[in-house]
Scaffold this motif. Structure first.
Motif, PDB file in Angstrom:
ATOM      1  N   GLU A   1       0.846  -1.177   0.000  1.00 33.52           N
ATOM      2  CA  GLU A   1       0.000   0.000   0.000  1.00 33.52           C
ATOM      3  C   GLU A   1       0.890   1.239   0.000  1.00 33.52           C
ATOM      4  O   GLU A   1       2.006   1.227   0.549  1.00 33.52           O
ATOM      5  N   SER A   2       0.392   2.327  -0.583  1.00 34.68           N
ATOM      6  CA  SER A   2       1.121   3.576  -0.573  1.00 34.68           C
ATOM      7  C   SER A   2       1.410   3.996   0.865  1.00 34.68           C
ATOM      8  O   SER A   2       0.544   3.921   1.736  1.00 34.68           O
ATOM      9  N   GLY A   3       2.650   4.414   1.110  1.00 30.89           N
ATOM     10  CA  GLY A   3       3.064   4.834   2.440  1.00 30.89           C
ATOM     11  C   GLY A   3       3.739   3.749   3.242  1.00 30.89           C
ATOM     12  O   GLY A   3       4.445   4.047   4.220  1.00 30.89           O
ATOM     13  N   ASP A   4       3.587   2.489   2.844  1.00 27.18           N
ATOM     14  CA  ASP A   4       4.212   1.372   3.554  1.00 27.18           C
ATOM     15  C   ASP A   4       5.541   1.043   2.871  1.00 27.18           C
ATOM     16  O   ASP A   4       5.613   0.167   2.019  1.00 27.18           O
ATOM     17  N   VAL A   5       6.576   1.780   3.248  1.00 22.61           N
ATOM     18  CA  VAL A   5       7.851   1.656   2.534  1.00 22.61           C
ATOM     19  C   VAL A   5       8.944   0.970   3.349  1.00 22.61           C
ATOM     20  O   VAL A   5      10.048   0.755   2.840  1.00 22.61           O
ATOM     21  N   ALA A   6       8.685   0.601   4.596  1.00 22.89           N
ATOM     22  CA  ALA A   6       9.716  -0.037   5.419  1.00 22.89           C
ATOM     23  C   ALA A   6      10.189  -1.336   4.770  1.00 22.89           C
ATOM     24  O   ALA A   6       9.390  -2.206   4.444  1.00 22.89           O
ATOM     25  N   GLY A   7      11.500  -1.431   4.546  1.00 28.28           N
ATOM     26  CA  GLY A   7      12.063  -2.635   3.959  1.00 28.28           C
ATOM     27  C   GLY A   7      11.774  -2.826   2.488  1.00 28.28           C
ATOM     28  O   GLY A   7      11.945  -3.921   1.958  1.00 28.28           O
ATOM     29  N   SER A   8      11.323  -1.761   1.815  1.00 28.43           N
ATOM     30  CA  SER A   8      11.004  -1.874   0.380  1.00 28.43           C
ATOM     31  C   SER A   8      12.245  -1.655  -0.476  1.00 28.43           C
ATOM     32  O   SER A   8      13.367  -1.630   0.033  1.00 28.43           O
ATOM     33  N   GLY A   9      12.071  -1.493  -1.792  1.00 31.06           N
ATOM     34  CA  GLY A   9      13.181  -1.483  -2.727  1.00 31.06           C
ATOM     35  C   GLY A   9      14.037  -0.218  -2.680  1.00 31.06           C
ATOM     36  O   GLY A   9      13.617   0.834  -2.198  1.00 31.06           O
ATOM     37  N   ALA A  10      15.261  -0.350  -3.207  1.00 33.54           N
ATOM     38  CA  ALA A  10      16.216   0.753  -3.265  1.00 33.54           C
ATOM     39  C   ALA A  10      16.407   1.211  -4.707  1.00 33.54           C
ATOM     40  O   ALA A  10      16.252   0.427  -5.644  1.00 33.54           O
ATOM     41  N   ILE A  11      16.746   2.489  -4.872  1.00 35.37           N
ATOM     42  CA  ILE A  11      16.963   3.040  -6.203  1.00 35.37           C
ATOM     43  C   ILE A  11      17.692   4.375  -6.079  1.00 35.37           C
ATOM     44  O   ILE A  11      17.749   4.964  -4.984  1.00 35.37           O
ATOM     45  N   THR A  12      18.235   4.854  -7.191  1.00 34.39           N
ATOM     46  CA  THR A  12      18.823   6.190  -7.248  1.00 34.39           C
ATOM     47  C   THR A  12      17.888   7.108  -8.031  1.00 34.39           C
ATOM     48  O   THR A  12      17.385   6.734  -9.094  1.00 34.39           O
ATOM     49  N   ILE A  13      17.648   8.294  -7.474  1.00 36.90           N
ATOM     50  CA  ILE A  13      16.827   9.309  -8.134  1.00 36.90           C
ATOM     51  C   ILE A  13      17.726  10.486  -8.476  1.00 36.90           C
ATOM     52  O   ILE A  13      18.404  11.024  -7.600  1.00 36.90           O
ATOM     53  N   GLU A  14      17.736  10.873  -9.747  1.00 37.30           N
ATOM     54  CA  GLU A  14      18.558  11.994 -10.192  1.00 37.30           C
ATOM     55  C   GLU A  14      17.693  13.178 -10.607  1.00 37.30           C
ATOM     56  O   GLU A  14      16.667  13.022 -11.268  1.00 37.30           O
ATOM     57  N   GLY A  15      18.113  14.378 -10.209  1.00 35.85           N
ATOM     58  CA  GLY A  15      17.492  15.614 -10.637  1.00 35.85           C
ATOM     59  C   GLY A  15      18.550  16.522 -11.236  1.00 35.85           C
ATOM     60  O   GLY A  15      19.734  16.166 -11.277  1.00 35.85           O
ATOM     61  N   PRO A  16      18.165  17.710 -11.689  1.00 37.78           N
ATOM     62  CA  PRO A  16      19.129  18.612 -12.315  1.00 37.78           C
ATOM     63  C   PRO A  16      20.177  19.169 -11.356  1.00 37.78           C
ATOM     64  O   PRO A  16      21.235  19.629 -11.793  1.00 37.78           O
ATOM     65  N   CYS A  17      19.915  19.121 -10.052  1.00 33.65           N
ATOM     66  CA  CYS A  17      20.835  19.728  -9.080  1.00 33.65           C
ATOM     67  C   CYS A  17      21.450  18.731  -8.104  1.00 33.65           C
ATOM     68  O   CYS A  17      22.270  19.116  -7.269  1.00 33.65           O
ATOM     69  N   GLY A  18      21.071  17.461  -8.184  1.00 33.90           N
ATOM     70  CA  GLY A  18      21.616  16.482  -7.249  1.00 33.90           C
ATOM     71  C   GLY A  18      20.960  15.132  -7.428  1.00 33.90           C
ATOM     72  O   GLY A  18      20.103  14.949  -8.296  1.00 33.90           O
ATOM     73  N   SER A  19      21.391  14.182  -6.601  1.00 34.32           N
ATOM     74  CA  SER A  19      20.833  12.830  -6.682  1.00 34.32           C
ATOM     75  C   SER A  19      20.614  12.274  -5.284  1.00 34.32           C
ATOM     76  O   SER A  19      21.210  12.731  -4.298  1.00 34.32           O
ATOM     77  N   LEU A  20      19.748  11.262  -5.218  1.00 35.78           N
ATOM     78  CA  LEU A  20      19.420  10.593  -3.968  1.00 35.78           C
ATOM     79  C   LEU A  20      19.602   9.101  -4.141  1.00 35.78           C
ATOM     80  O   LEU A  20      19.116   8.526  -5.120  1.00 35.78           O
ATOM     81  N   ASP A  21      20.290   8.470  -3.206  1.00 34.74           N
ATOM     82  CA  ASP A  21      20.342   7.013  -3.157  1.00 34.74           C
ATOM     83  C   ASP A  21      19.431   6.574  -2.023  1.00 34.74           C
ATOM     84  O   ASP A  21      19.812   6.650  -0.847  1.00 34.74           O
ATOM     85  N   ILE A  22      18.216   6.162  -2.364  1.00 33.76           N
ATOM     86  CA  ILE A  22      17.285   5.773  -1.311  1.00 33.76           C
ATOM     87  C   ILE A  22      17.382   4.275  -1.061  1.00 33.76           C
ATOM     88  O   ILE A  22      17.352   3.473  -1.988  1.00 33.76           O
ATOM     89  N   ARG A  23      17.537   3.906   0.202  1.00 38.58           N
ATOM     90  CA  ARG A  23      17.702   2.508   0.575  1.00 38.58           C
ATOM     91  C   ARG A  23      16.371   1.772   0.615  1.00 38.58           C
ATOM     92  O   ARG A  23      16.339   0.541   0.514  1.00 38.58           O
ATOM     93  N   GLU A  24      15.284   2.499   0.822  1.00 41.14           N
ATOM     94  CA  GLU A  24      13.954   1.920   0.784  1.00 41.14           C
ATOM     95  C   GLU A  24      12.981   2.989   0.301  1.00 41.14           C
ATOM     96  O   GLU A  24      13.232   4.180   0.449  1.00 41.14           O
ATOM     97  N   GLY A  25      11.888   2.545  -0.297  1.00 39.81           N
ATOM     98  CA  GLY A  25      10.920   3.509  -0.806  1.00 39.81           C
ATOM     99  C   GLY A  25      10.324   3.126  -2.149  1.00 39.81           C
ATOM    100  O   GLY A  25       9.383   3.761  -2.611  1.00 39.81           O
ATOM    101  N   VAL A  26      10.874   2.076  -2.784  1.00 35.15           N
ATOM    102  CA  VAL A  26      10.343   1.642  -4.075  1.00 35.15           C
ATOM    103  C   VAL A  26       9.322   0.527  -3.855  1.00 35.15           C
ATOM    104  O   VAL A  26       9.630  -0.499  -3.245  1.00 35.15           O
ATOM    105  N   ILE A  27       8.098   0.751  -4.360  1.00 30.71           N
ATOM    106  CA  ILE A  27       7.043  -0.245  -4.199  1.00 30.71           C
ATOM    107  C   ILE A  27       6.295  -0.461  -5.519  1.00 30.71           C
ATOM    108  O   ILE A  27       6.348   0.369  -6.419  1.00 30.71           O
ATOM    109  N   ILE A  28       5.628  -1.589  -5.613  1.00 30.37           N
ATOM    110  CA  ILE A  28       4.591  -1.805  -6.617  1.00 30.37           C
ATOM    111  C   ILE A  28       3.283  -1.558  -5.882  1.00 30.37           C
ATOM    112  O   ILE A  28       2.960  -2.273  -4.933  1.00 30.37           O
ATOM    113  N   ALA A  29       2.565  -0.521  -6.264  1.00 30.70           N
ATOM    114  CA  ALA A  29       1.385  -0.117  -5.499  1.00 30.70           C
ATOM    115  C   ALA A  29       0.267  -1.146  -5.631  1.00 30.70           C
ATOM    116  O   ALA A  29      -0.114  -1.536  -6.741  1.00 30.70           O
TER     117      ALA A  29
END
Length: 216
Positions: free
Chosen positions: A104-132
């Motif tokens: 469910e949306s908002g339930d991100v504990a222990g979920s997938g990892a990914i890198t998010i890039e923007g024009p001014c920086g990037s984020l390496d998120i350790r959890e937060g990727v889900i299939i809704a």
């Protein structure tokens, strides 16, 4: 006219019918992560409103970077959230090489990892990727009409050229919602959902997983 529209919508929802919307891959960001990706002081700039009141597609886009692939110009939805979240289909996950759970949306504990890039920086998120998990946004008024509560589970028949029944669809109730069912592109393709498509709630699912009959 307003009363007439309300009466028509009540009749539609009392029949167990709900409009189905297809949700493409997208990202929700915290205020802090917006500034990391788009610069200090940056805020999400609305491009157009979404069907759920107060929510919008922003003008900003990001790139998702997985072990196998990059996906550019991925939508960012607003307003900002308490936790950054990336919502993908299973096909997106396979293409990116990302392992994400069905949540469910908002339930991100222990979920997938990914890198998010923007024009001014990037984020390496350790959890937060889900299939809704597919779900139906329901107003409090419609929840009373349909005898449904928040977190109930239902089965929904898609009324399309390729009828599919989705089991275990989550009911989410809030006075802030507009009554819509949300599925991802994999589910939409399987059921030939395109343009204006309706679904029909055909039964509740009991806690034991056995269908509990209900005539809408």
């Amino acid at each position: 006219m307003k009363d007439l529209v309300s009466a028509v919508m009540d009749s539609i929802h009392m029949a167990g019918l709900v409009e189905i919307e297809v949700s493409a891959k997208h990202v929700h960001l915290t205020k802090e992560d917006v500034e990391v990706l788009f610069g200090k002081g940056a805020v999400l700039e609305p491009a157009r409103p979404l069907s759920q009141p107060g929510q919008f597609l922003s003008q900003q886009r990001v790139t998702l970077v997985g072990p196998k692939k990059r996906m550019e110009r991925v939508a960012v939805l607003g307003p900002c959230r308490a936790a950054t979240q990336v919502e993908l289909s299973k096909s997106d996950c396979v293409a990116l090489g990302v392992d994400a759970p069905l949540r469910e949306s908002g339930d991100v504990a222990g979920s997938g990892a990914i890198t998010i890039e923007g024009p001014c920086g990037s984020l390496d998120i350790r959890e937060g990727v889900i299939i809704a998990h597919n779900h139906i946004h329901v107003t409090q008024r419609d929840s009373l009409l349909l005898d449904l509560k928040d977190k109930d589970r239902v089965a929904v028949e898609v009324l399309s050229d390729r009828p599919v029944i989705f089991e275990d669809v989550i009911i989410r109730v809030s006075p802030k919602f507009s009554c819509k069912m949300h599925i991802d592109f994999d589910e939409a393709n399987a059921a030939f959902v395109h343009g204006f498509t309706m679904g029909r709630i055909i039964r509740k699912i009991s806690k034991e997983g056995i269908g509990r009959s209900r005539s809408w």
